[in-house]
Every structure is written in structure tokens, then in C-alpha cells.
Scaffold this motif. Structure first.
Motif, PDB file in Angstrom:
ATOM      1  N   SER A  45      -1.165   4.241  -4.046  1.00  0.00           N
ATOM      2  CA  SER A  45      -1.948   3.262  -3.272  1.00  0.00           C
ATOM      3  C   SER A  45      -3.161   2.840  -4.092  1.00  0.00           C
ATOM      4  N   LYS A  89      -7.209   4.091  -3.274  1.00  0.00           N
ATOM      5  CA  LYS A  89      -7.730   5.439  -3.564  1.00  0.00           C
ATOM      6  C   LYS A  89      -8.189   5.534  -5.020  1.00  0.00           C
ATOM      7  N   GLY A 101       0.820  -1.214   0.000  1.00  0.00           N
ATOM      8  CA  GLY A 101       0.000   0.000   0.000  1.00  0.00           C
ATOM      9  C   GLY A 101       0.846   1.253   0.000  1.00  0.00           C
TER      10      GLY A 101
END
Ligand code: PLP
Length: 384
Positions: free
Chosen positions: A201, A204, A68
Motif C-alpha cells: 500500500s 504506509k 490500495g
């Protein structure tokens, strides 16, 4: 429910779910295995890496999959600083901006606590921007790495990354940018940006939580944080999250293709939303930069309220958003970002952030703006 909290996370897109599903079911192989199932997984991983590289304008070998944005930021800040210090012990400073996400800020503080680094924090102006001259003023020959985010997660302010990277590069210092909020909304060509490292990431962007990418320019040395079987060219050991990598690559590719049209549409909606709030909610203050802001983020302070109370009132009316201090989970402390922009603690704790998904509509934003007026009015009347 009107979901205006996309900067926190987004739902997984159907196309993404469909692309990743085979690697969670029939094609469940480990990419390191020397049989057909393993080879299929390795090939899916290679395809995902190539797709990410295409969007970033880099080579596939420069793409490292991580768990992430947080891990990508940690690997960039700690990994580059420690690798450079191992080669040259005089390198003992790191530079970050005053508005970084905790993933960057805490990585720098870790280097300070456990590895004797000094952390130099570049200030921002009242809109949250770092001036290239302010960066130049803190760089020293001992600076090991610079990390300045592309776009801020609380106020949406966009940094002049290409100019800032050029300042660091001129002194031979690697430049990392956290592009977690920027991805999907802003150009990500790493050559045009001139960055040495960039974090993304998946969640999102319409991919699941728990997948990310760190771009590392070819010659950038990095000390791994996770040791083991040497996956990801030794930069990040551990059996690869093949489905996550495929998901992130699919989401990023879709977002990249849709971006020109999407940003124009959503920026237009954002402008109308901002204008309505400023016109109809007495005392509302827009935080962040007036124009250099993510198309998807509108953030305000509503003096005379508490951000948390406005949030609760809005949720009662079916609007979901976030207060300024959402990232400092469970904390009442005013947002360090708003403090860095010069807001006093009393105003900073009235912050509310509205952040839009790619599918937001003008009807939703009209309803939300009306709800904000009601919520702020009622919190002020009741004195909460
Ligand atoms: N950086 C920024 C700017 C963010 O907004 C976030 C998430 O909110 C992160 C890093 C962390 O990303 P992840 O949730 O994938 O660990």
C-alpha cells in the motif's frame, strides 16, 4: 505533536509529491488515449511499473496497480481462489492466519459466505508467529490459496514468510503475503521470499492514500474483481491512477535505497524505547515477538488502564499513537490479534501501539516514553 502512528498512515514525501505532480497537472492524459498526452501517461505508468518490479525482483508484467492494500488483498485472496476453483471445482478451502488484517480475513469470509469455501485458520504462538508445521497441518489437497501476512499491523511480529511459502509451494498451493506493513522496512525480493502474490500500500510508505500494488507471479491465474475496459492486463479494469502509480513507485524506490541504514537506526531507537517503557512503567507488557518485529513498531498492554484512555491522555501531552483495536473502527471489542496471541479480553483492551516514521528521532521517543509513564499513571489513579 509527536506522531507515533505511522502504521496507520504516513505523510506524503516531498520527492513523491514532486514526482507525481506533473501527472496531476500538465501531463494529465489517459494512458489508453492514442495521442501525445495519452502516450506520456502510458509511458509514466510503464516507468512506475518497471520501478516497482525492480524493487520486487520481478517482471513488470507481474505488477498490478490497485486502489490500495485492501484491494490488493481482496484481489489476491478472492481472485486466486475463484480462478483456481473455476479450473478445478474440488478446490474449496482457503487458509489464512489468525492475525490477518480484515482485508484478508473478510475476503476469506466472503468466499465462505457466497462461494461455499471453508476457511482454515492457522493459529499463532504467544508472540504472534505461525509455525511452518502448523501451516502444514491445515493444508489439504482442496486448499485453493494460502494468505499469511509478512508483518502484523498491531504488534509488528514478522512471519517466517519464506519458510511458510515453501510449505505451500511443496503442495502446489499459491501463497499470498500481505506486505503492507513490511514494505519499506523488510526485504521485498519476491523470489527470495518464494511467494506467488504480495500486496503493498502506498500510504504506509510516503505516497498518498488510494494507491497499491499486487505482485502476481507469472503463471498465477486470478479472477478479476473489477470488470470493464481490461486495463492492467485485464486483472483490474478502470482508468489507471497514473499519479498514484508514479507516487508509489517513487516512494518504494526511495524506501528500498534507504532501508539498510534506516532499519538499523530505527530498530536501535525502538529497542531503547521498549527498554525505557518496560523499566519505567510498572506492569507494562510488550506484545508481539521480542526480536522478530518491525523496526518501526513497539506495542504494549498496560494492565489496569484502558487503551483508549491512555491514548486520550497521551494526545493531551502531544503524543499521537493508536490503541490495539484501531482497525475495528468504533468497536469496543478486544483486538482479535491480541486474543489470538492468548491475551484475555481485559488485558487486550489496554493495548497501545507506537509506530514510527522513517524520520523519528531519539528526542521524540524520550519525550514520548516519559509521557507514557505519566499517562498510564494518571489513568490508573483516576480509575478510567
Ligand atoms: N493490510 C495491512 C496489514 C494493513 O495494515 C492495512 C492498512 O492498515 C491494509 C492491509 C489496508 O491497506 P489500505 O489502507 O491501503 O487499504
Amino acid at each position: 505533536m509527536i506522531f507515533l502512528d505511522a502504521a496507520a498512515t504516513t505523510p506524503v514525501r516531498r520527492e513523491v509529491l514532486e514526482a507525481m505532480w506533473p501527472y496531476l497537472s500538465g501531463e494529465f492524459g489517459n494512458p489508453s488515449s492514442h495521442h501525445t498526452l495519452g502516450e506520456a501517461a502510458a509511458s509514466a505508468l510503464a516507468g512506475a511499473r518497471a520501478a516497482v518490479a525492480k524493487v520486487l525482483g520481478c517482471r513488470p508484467g507481474e505488477v498490478t496497480f490497485t486502489s490500495g492494500g485492501t484491494e490488493a488483498d481482496n484481489l489476491a485472496v478472492k481472485g486466486i481462489a475463484l480462478a483456481r476453483q473455476a479450473a478445478d471445482p474440488s478446490l474449496n478451502r482457503v487458509v489464512i492466519s489468525a492475525v490477518e488484517h480484515p482485508a484478508v480475513e473478510e475476503s476469506a469470509r466472503y468466499l465462505e459466505r457466497f462461494h461455499g469455501f471453508a476457511v482454515d485458520v492457522v493459529p499463532v504462538d504467544s508472540a504472534g508467529r505461525v509455525a511452518p508445521a502448523a501451516l502444514a497441518a491445515v493444508l489439504r489437497p482442496e486448499t485453493a490459496v494460502v494468505s499469511i501476512m509478512y508483518a502484523n499491523n498491531e504488534v509488528g511480529t514478522i512471519q517466517p514468510v519464506a519458510e511458510l511459502a515453501a510449505v505451500a509451494t511443496a503442495m502446489g498451493i499459491p501463497f499470498h503475503t500481505d506486505a503492507v506493513q513490511a514494505a519499506g522496512w523488510l526485504p521485498l525480493d519476491v523470489k527470495a521470499l518464494g511467494v506467488d502474490a504480495l500486496s503493498i500500500s502506498g500510504h504506509k510508505l510516503g505516497a498518498p492514500k488510494g494507491c497499491g500494488v499486487l505482485y502476481l507471479r507469472g503463471r498465477t491465474r486470478v479472477e478479476p474483481l473489477v470488470h470493464g475496459g481490461g486495463q492492467e492486463r485485464g486483472r483490474r479494469s478502470g482508468t489507471e491512477n497514473v499519479a498514484g502509480a508514479v507516487a508509489l513507485a517513487t516512494a518504494l524506490t526511495l524506501a528500498h535505497a534507504e532501508r539498510p541504514e534506516l532499519t538499523a537506526r530505527v530498530a536501535g531507537l525502538r529497542e531503547r524505547f521498549i527498554a525505557t517503557i518496560l523499566d519505567t512503567v510498572p506492569g507494562a507488557l510488550l506484545t508481539g515477538h521480542r526480536t522478530e518485529r518491525l523496526p518501526s513498531v513497539a506495542s504494549f498492554c498496560f494492565p489496569g488502564t484502558s487503551g483508549e484512555s491512555v491514548l486520550l491522555e497521551l494526545e493531551r501531552q502531544g503524543v499521537v499513537c493508536s490503541s490495539g483495536s484501531a482497525c475495528a473502527a468504533g468497536s469496543d471489542a478486544p483486538s482479535p490479534v491480541l486474543t489470538a496471541l492468548g491475551y484475555d479480553a481485559e488485558v487486550a483492551q489496554t493495548a497501545v501501539r507506537f509506530s514510527f516514521t522513517s524520520t523519528v528521532t531519539s528526542e521524540e521517543l524520550e519525550q514520548a516514553a516519559a509521557a507514557v509513564g505519566t499517562a498510564v499513571g494518571s489513568v490508573r489513579t483516576l480509575g478510567r
